[in-house]
Every structure is written in structure tokens, then in C-alpha cells.
Design a protein around this motif. Sequence first.
Motif, PDB file in Angstrom:
ATOM      1  N   SER A   1     -24.075  10.880  32.973  1.00 51.73           N
ATOM      2  CA  SER A   1     -22.806  11.250  33.594  1.00 51.73           C
ATOM      3  C   SER A   1     -21.662  10.877  32.659  1.00 51.73           C
ATOM      4  O   SER A   1     -21.795  10.011  31.793  1.00 51.73           O
ATOM      5  CB  SER A   1     -22.644  10.553  34.945  1.00 51.73           C
ATOM      6  OG  SER A   1     -22.721   9.156  34.795  1.00 51.73           O
ATOM      7  N   CYS A   2     -20.549  11.566  32.826  1.00 57.00           N
ATOM      8  CA  CYS A   2     -19.381  11.318  31.983  1.00 57.00           C
ATOM      9  C   CYS A   2     -18.859   9.917  32.243  1.00 57.00           C
ATOM     10  O   CYS A   2     -18.914   9.449  33.367  1.00 57.00           O
ATOM     11  CB  CYS A   2     -18.300  12.359  32.262  1.00 57.00           C
ATOM     12  SG  CYS A   2     -18.711  13.938  31.512  1.00 57.00           S
TER      13      CYS A   2
ATOM     14  N   GLY B   1     -25.043  19.565  32.681  1.00 58.65           N
ATOM     15  CA  GLY B   1     -23.954  19.619  33.652  1.00 58.65           C
ATOM     16  C   GLY B   1     -22.762  20.345  33.080  1.00 58.65           C
ATOM     17  O   GLY B   1     -22.428  20.198  31.903  1.00 58.65           O
TER      18      GLY B   1
ATOM     19  N   THR C   1     -19.616  19.894  33.761  1.00 57.16           N
ATOM     20  CA  THR C   1     -18.522  18.985  33.436  1.00 57.16           C
ATOM     21  C   THR C   1     -18.725  18.370  32.061  1.00 57.16           C
ATOM     22  O   THR C   1     -17.798  18.332  31.244  1.00 57.16           O
ATOM     23  CB  THR C   1     -18.399  17.872  34.502  1.00 57.16           C
ATOM     24  OG1 THR C   1     -18.185  18.490  35.772  1.00 57.16           O
ATOM     25  CG2 THR C   1     -17.262  16.930  34.189  1.00 57.16           C
TER      26      THR C   1
ATOM     27  N   GLU D   1     -18.055  21.022  29.332  1.00 57.08           N
ATOM     28  CA  GLU D   1     -16.631  21.296  29.139  1.00 57.08           C
ATOM     29  C   GLU D   1     -15.926  20.126  28.462  1.00 57.08           C
ATOM     30  O   GLU D   1     -15.100  20.325  27.572  1.00 57.08           O
ATOM     31  CB  GLU D   1     -15.969  21.609  30.479  1.00 57.08           C
ATOM     32  CG  GLU D   1     -14.489  21.903  30.390  1.00 57.08           C
ATOM     33  CD  GLU D   1     -14.127  23.097  29.511  1.00 57.08           C
ATOM     34  OE1 GLU D   1     -12.967  23.160  29.084  1.00 57.08           O
ATOM     35  OE2 GLU D   1     -14.990  23.951  29.234  1.00 57.08           O
ATOM     36  N   ASN D   2     -16.249  18.906  28.850  1.00 51.94           N
ATOM     37  CA  ASN D   2     -15.608  17.734  28.241  1.00 51.94           C
ATOM     38  C   ASN D   2     -15.952  17.608  26.761  1.00 51.94           C
ATOM     39  O   ASN D   2     -15.082  17.289  25.944  1.00 51.94           O
ATOM     40  CB  ASN D   2     -15.994  16.461  28.991  1.00 51.94           C
ATOM     41  CG  ASN D   2     -15.346  16.368  30.355  1.00 51.94           C
ATOM     42  OD1 ASN D   2     -14.401  17.077  30.663  1.00 51.94           O
ATOM     43  ND2 ASN D   2     -15.873  15.487  31.184  1.00 51.94           N
TER      44      ASN D   2
END
Length: 70
Positions: free
Chosen positions: A11-12, A36, A38, A41-42
Motif C-alpha cells: 500500500s502507498c 492497484g 492508486t 498513478e502515484n
Amino acid sequence: MEITVDARGLSCPQPVLLVAKEIEKGVFPIIVKVDGATACENIRRFALTRKLKVSITESGDESIITIQKE
């Protein structure tokens, strides 16, 4: 020589931190596997802020991000 970062299941901000560490080493291309949207994109945004070229290939629910120097 290419570097592969497997950030699936993380996870971020962990995926971005792993990529940042590899970018600092200066060895390209960097291949990043994420599962994921997210994280994908990050990482994309992070690499673009460092003036790097980013391409993304999606396969099912996983993405493969290739980061290269311009």
C-alpha cells in the motif's frame, strides 16, 4: 541492465518509496509491477516530476510501469 521492482500487494507510500530508491541509483529502465490503480498513478506522477519517461501496460488487475530517462 534493467531493474525490476515488485510492488504488488503493497500500500502507498511503499511502492513510491521503492521506486524513488531505484531512481536514485540511476540505472534505467526500471520496471515496476503494481496491482492497484492508486499505486500506479502515484508512481507515474512521481516519475514525471523527475522528468522521466513513463509507459504503462495493464494486464488484468495488474500494471507494469516502465520508467526511462527522456
